[in-house]
Design a protein around this motif. Structure first.
Motif, PDB file in Angstrom:
ATOM      1  N   SER A 138       0.851  -1.189   0.000  1.00  0.00           N
ATOM      2  CA  SER A 138       0.000   0.000   0.000  1.00  0.00           C
ATOM      3  C   SER A 138       0.886   1.238   0.000  1.00  0.00           C
ATOM      4  O   SER A 138       1.859   1.293   0.747  1.00  0.00           O
ATOM      5  CB  SER A 138      -0.901   0.000   1.238  1.00  0.00           C
ATOM      6  OG  SER A 138      -1.557   1.247   1.357  1.00  0.00           O
ATOM      7  N   THR A 139       0.515   2.196  -0.812  1.00  0.00           N
ATOM      8  CA  THR A 139       1.147   3.520  -0.735  1.00  0.00           C
ATOM      9  C   THR A 139       0.174   4.484  -0.066  1.00  0.00           C
ATOM     10  O   THR A 139       0.453   5.052   0.997  1.00  0.00           O
ATOM     11  CB  THR A 139       1.495   4.043  -2.147  1.00  0.00           C
ATOM     12  OG1 THR A 139       2.470   3.173  -2.707  1.00  0.00           O
ATOM     13  CG2 THR A 139       2.037   5.474  -2.090  1.00  0.00           C
ATOM     14  N   THR A 189      -3.187   4.115   1.248  1.00  0.00           N
ATOM     15  CA  THR A 189      -4.009   3.833   2.425  1.00  0.00           C
ATOM     16  C   THR A 189      -3.173   3.825   3.711  1.00  0.00           C
ATOM     17  O   THR A 189      -3.549   4.439   4.705  1.00  0.00           O
ATOM     18  CB  THR A 189      -4.742   2.487   2.262  1.00  0.00           C
ATOM     19  OG1 THR A 189      -5.339   2.467   0.969  1.00  0.00           O
ATOM     20  CG2 THR A 189      -5.801   2.293   3.312  1.00  0.00           C
ATOM     21  N   HIS A 219     -13.200  -2.194   0.616  1.00  0.00           N
ATOM     22  CA  HIS A 219     -12.200  -1.153   0.904  1.00  0.00           C
ATOM     23  C   HIS A 219     -13.022   0.075   1.333  1.00  0.00           C
ATOM     24  O   HIS A 219     -13.165   1.052   0.601  1.00  0.00           O
ATOM     25  CB  HIS A 219     -11.376  -0.872  -0.350  1.00  0.00           C
ATOM     26  CG  HIS A 219     -10.131  -0.074  -0.103  1.00  0.00           C
ATOM     27  ND1 HIS A 219      -9.869   0.591   1.083  1.00  0.00           N
ATOM     28  CD2 HIS A 219      -9.066   0.174  -0.915  1.00  0.00           C
ATOM     29  CE1 HIS A 219      -8.700   1.203   0.979  1.00  0.00           C
ATOM     30  NE2 HIS A 219      -8.192   0.963  -0.214  1.00  0.00           N
TER      31      HIS A 219
HETATM   32  N1   CP Z   1      -6.291   3.231  -3.159  1.00  0.00           N
HETATM   33  C1   CP Z   1      -5.485   2.378  -2.515  1.00  0.00           C
HETATM   34  O1   CP Z   1      -5.935   1.497  -1.782  1.00  0.00           O
HETATM   35  O2   CP Z   1      -4.151   2.561  -2.743  1.00  0.00           O
HETATM   36  P1   CP Z   1      -2.989   1.747  -2.003  1.00  0.00           P
HETATM   37  O3   CP Z   1      -3.096   0.309  -2.470  1.00  0.00           O
HETATM   38  O4   CP Z   1      -1.705   2.412  -2.416  1.00  0.00           O
HETATM   39  O5   CP Z   1      -3.254   1.834  -0.524  1.00  0.00           O
END
Ligand code: CP
Length: 295
Positions: A47-48, A50, A127
């Motif tokens: 993840s970046t 979240t 999500h």
């Molecule tokens: N939108 C989202 O969940 O991005 P990440 O996977 O970078 O958290």
């Protein structure tokens, strides 16, 4: 105990409160409302946005954050996820934020009622914080104060819908709020549900207020669907040519595959709010933490 496994854990009053608090936080950063609280984050998938958004939101509110890196945890020594979680809960945090590859993991942990669980993305099923920040961004665009005022707007979800937890949570939240949700995808990317389905965006774009483009997650499909990403992009990339002069709000949860999901040119266009979604994510997550952690 208040959890956030999916958006249906929040009633209408709580949904409205989150949107209201997020708006207030965006206008003026609050004082450290939750200074004595502590959260543990547990990301079993990359993840970046979240993960960093939750950490920024927590720190803005004065919450201490402990991050457990699963790749360096005792799950590598054979400890089960349930045991790992019970050990973390024994340290009496005020909540655990979890991302996991399996759809039911957050629910399973929430059912133990040991500490509040916040789902930061599970499988292709949910999500919820992304759905809530998308809702806030749409409300801001249409300048409405209640999520229920979005009733009647048409949202087209475009791309790899069947693999997307963002789409799954979004569909549940936005249909609950009375939006018309339509799905645009090639057949292998289309989930099995009763929503209107189109193979090409051109079939429905004239009736659309919002487009949510999704990443083509070709790696999640067992059988090859397209020769390559270019073949997919020819049909589904949101380009200026496809958008024309239409007044449509363009969203994407990220990570964006440039010129496959959305063209470089459209990402720079003022109708694209991709980075505004990221900015709003911090305020919405602050509002969620306030709701769940405040005594
Ligand atoms: N939108 C989202 O969940 O991005 P990440 O996977 O970078 O958290």
């Amino acid at each position: 105990m208040q959890h956030l496994v999916d958006t249906n854990d929040f009633n209408d009053t709580q949904l409205t409160q989150i949107m209201h608090d997020a708006k207030a936080f965006k206008r003026k950063m609050p004082s450290k409302l939750l200074e004595d609280k502590l959260l543990i984050t547990l990301f079993f998938e990359s993840s970046t946005r979240t993960r960093s958004s939750f950490e920024v939101a927590a720190k803005r509110l004065g919450v201490s954050v402990v991050h457990l890196d699963p790749s360096k945890s005792s799950t590598n020594k054979g400890e089960s996820l349930e045991d790992t979680f019970e050990n973390l809960a024994a340290m009496e945090p005020d909540g655990v934020i979890i991302r996991h590859e399996f759809n039911n993991t957050p629910k399973k942990l929430a059912n133990k009622s040991l500490t509040p669980i916040i789902n930061a993305g599970a499988g292709n099923n949910a999500h919820p914080t992304q759905a809530l920040l998308d809702c806030f961004t749409i409300m801001e665009h249409f300048n409405v104060t209640s999520p229920h005022e979005l009733k009647g707007k048409t949202l087209a979800i475009v791309g790899d819908i069947v693999s997307s937890r963002v789409a799954s949570s979004g569909i549940r939240l936005f249909t609950r709020l009375g939006l018309n949700v339509v799905l645009v995808a090639p057949k292998p990317f289309m989930p099995d549900n009763d929503l209107p389905q189109y193979e090409h965006l051109s079939e429905t774009i004239d009736n659309v207020d919002i487009i949510m483009s999704l990443r083509a997650q070709l790696e999640r499909h067992k059988a090859p669907i397209f020769e390559d990403y270019d073949e997919y992009a020819n049909e589904y990339c949101i380009t200026k040519e496809r958008m024309g002069q239409r007044d449509i709000l363009l969203l994407h949860p990220g990570p964006v595959m440039r010129n496959i999901d959305i063209s470089d040119e459209m990402l720079k266009d003022k109708r694209s709010k991709v980075l505004e979604q990221v900015k709003n994510g911090v305020y919405v997550r602050m509002a969620i933490l306030k709701l769940i952690l405040e005594d």
